[in-house]
Design a protein around this motif. Structure first.
Motif, PDB file in Angstrom:
ATOM      1  N   LEU A 186       0.844  -1.187   0.000  1.00  0.00           N
ATOM      2  CA  LEU A 186       0.000   0.000   0.000  1.00  0.00           C
ATOM      3  C   LEU A 186       0.885   1.245   0.000  1.00  0.00           C
ATOM      4  CD1 LEU A 186      -2.587  -1.189   2.683  1.00  0.00           C
ATOM      5  CD2 LEU A 186      -2.805  -1.336   0.181  1.00  0.00           C
TER       6      LEU A 186
ATOM      7  N   ILE B 104      -5.110   6.058   1.752  1.00  0.00           N
ATOM      8  CA  ILE B 104      -5.110   4.695   1.217  1.00  0.00           C
ATOM      9  C   ILE B 104      -6.543   4.267   0.946  1.00  0.00           C
ATOM     10  CG2 ILE B 104      -4.554   2.290   1.689  1.00  0.00           C
ATOM     11  CD1 ILE B 104      -2.280   3.285   3.482  1.00  0.00           C
TER      12      ILE B 104
ATOM     13  N   THR C 185      -4.327   3.214  -4.508  1.00  0.00           N
ATOM     14  CA  THR C 185      -3.472   4.387  -4.331  1.00  0.00           C
ATOM     15  C   THR C 185      -2.067   4.140  -4.866  1.00  0.00           C
ATOM     16  OG1 THR C 185      -4.740   4.899  -2.326  1.00  0.00           O
ATOM     17  CG2 THR C 185      -2.676   6.116  -2.680  1.00  0.00           C
TER      18      THR C 185
END
Length: 500
Positions: free
Chosen positions: A16, A22, A286
């Motif tokens: 991530l 996020i 993201t």
């Protein structure tokens, strides 16, 4: 049965993006409350219109984390292990981005010897919504790490070498989302509504090719072509693997001409199809940014490329709701093929430089010296990855010496001489071989070879018969030898300026 699903990109070993909100998202039954727990935080949302999205605040880098998702029913809970927060970059484009690590120069040695624990890869399947196994392929794709050598063999070589360098420099996990497809144009990677202005030529050409052709016949013709192409591609791969110093011309002599794909709605070359099939399945995961290596196939419509690439970037930024999404563009290297003195690749390079100069938060890696006279797919992607890494690090974190190649800044006309000034030429130019490649023109607009005199960071040009130069250009043809480099070994970018 669970009332919600998470998007396929969320699997064990996922990476991530740090430093940004996020997005965790998926589908489900309307009214279902989805709760996500990660890194000591908890967030919930309600499924609306069949979709849900939870947003976590920006986080710092971390490793070996666990994520839990639930809808209030214990038996429906989902768990993802070995989650990292680090850097996530999308490696997009066509065949030179697809070019596999295991087939690249130094790739087999990397697979055998590299001890890389902080690079992971999510390899989007090369399937479209017209493939029967499209959804199954999407659902079965998972994040892999470098310990899976069989998977790593098929990673993008350029992206791997870039991510390896970034992870070592930053001491974070770098995740790559591989999303590329050979022989595609920019039009394939954007929605049809953004193909306007000069870029509308892609739609006009496609619609004209299919005019009067029933959809079923177009698809059947394309499926038949796929079989012929698979046979030709196998011969091509054998030629390049077993031939010393292989060339595209030699390949055609041995394997025959590449079968030309017919236009069809199921063709990956169809305008908008890869945007619909792949890009929209990734967003809004993201990202830290995009590495974009593409443009070779746009040589058929080079004058449309500036608008096409500009609109594609706008399209993606709108889709991700991120107006600052970083795009780093690989400017096409030298390639001659059957037309070394032509200018189609020159026009593409000019368009890529223009995008860099006019679209905010874009970068450009100059790859002039990373090409080959008669090989569209040079095997050494290590310098490509290095230059992507250097520019990524500088754009996002700043202060990375040697990230940018020298580029034209200004011309001062002094009688029969032109004085050229450049950015990123600190320490002066290094000339390899003869100082060739520059041309001057007078008021008649006819360019002739110029004599170059290097003085530190400036270059002075004169040319026989040109008493009052008013135009200068450098390496404005598909293929040429490279002679001018800055102190970091990066080649001077091509350019053209006319002062009439």
């Amino acid at each position: 049965m669970a009332k919600f699903k998470v998007a396929p990109l969320f699997t064990d070993n996922m990476v991530l993006q740090r430093g940004k909100n996020i997005n965790i998202f998926g589908t489900g039954e309307d009214g279902t409350v989805v709760t996500v727990m990660f890194c000591g935080l908890q967030a919930s949302c309600t499924v609306t219109g069949g979709k849900w999205r939870v947003v976590f605040p920006p986080m710092g880098a971390c490793r070996h984390m666990r994520m839990m998702l639930e809808d209030g029913e214990p038996e429906d809970s989902l768990f993802f292990e070995n989650v990292a927060v680090g850097e996530v970059w999308l490696a997009g484009g066509q065949s030179n981005m697809t070019f596999e690590l295991g087939e690249s120069t130094g790739g087999k040695e990397a697979l055998e010897n590299d001890d890389v624990k902080d690079v992971r890869y999510y390899n989007m399947p090369r399937k479209t919504i017209y493939n029967d196994d499209y959804e199954e392929s999407i659902q079965n794709t998972v994040w892999e790490d470098f310990s899976n050598k069989e998977a790593a063999y098929h990673w993008s070589a350029a992206a791997y070498f870039c991510a390896k360098e970034m992870s070592q420099y930053l001491d974070v996990t770098v995740g790559i989302i591989g999303c590329s497809w050979g022989y595609t144009t920019a039009s394939c990677w954007m929605d049809r509504e953004h193909l306007i202005g000069e870029a509308a030529v892609y739609l006009e050409e496609y619609d004209s090719a299919l005019e009067g052709v029933p959809v079923e016949k177009a698809i059947a013709d394309f499926r038949e072509w796929e079989g012929r192409y698979a046979e030709w591609s196998k011969k091509r791969d054998e030629y390049f693997k077993n031939t010393e110093d292989p060339t595209d011309t030699g390949c055609e002599e041995v394997c025959g001409a590449e079968p030309k794909a017919p236009a069809a709605p199921c063709s990956p070359k169809a305008p908008g199809l890869l945007f619909e099939s792949l890009v929209k399945r990734i967003a809004p995961y993201t990202l830290g940014g995009v590495w974009w290596y593409q443009g070779e196939n746009d040589r058929v419509h080079p004058n449309a490329y500036y608008i096409a690439l500009t609109n594609m970037i706008r399209n993606w930024r709108d889709l991700w709701r991120d107006d600052e999404l970083t795009f780093i563009i690989a400017q096409l290297p030298m390639y001659g093929g059957k037309d070394p003195d032509g200018d189609s690749w020159t026009i593409i390079r000019e368009a890529q430089m223009r995008v860099y100069r006019t679209v905010k938060n874009t970068g450009i890696v100059i790859l002039l010296d990373c090409g080959a006279r008669d090989n569209l797919h040079p095997a050494d992607k290590r310098p490509v990855g290095h230059r992507f890494a250097m520019q990524s690090l500088d754009m996002v974190y700043g202060g990375c010496d040697g990230a940018y190649a020298p580029t034209f800044k200004n011309a001062v006309w002094r009688g029969d001489m032109a004085e050229l000034q450049f950015d990123n030429a600190r320490g002066g130019f290094k000339v390899v071989g003869e100082p060739e490649g520059f041309e001057l023109c007078g008021e008649d607009g006819v360019f002739v070879p110029a004599i170059a005199d290097v003085s530190g960071e400036r270059i002075f040009l004169t040319a026989e018969g040109i008493e009052h130069p008013c135009g200068v250009r450098y390496l404005c043809k598909n293929y040429s030898d490279i002679h001018f480099f800055n102190g970091f070994g990066l080649p001077l970018a091509p350019f053209k300026i006319v002062n009439m």
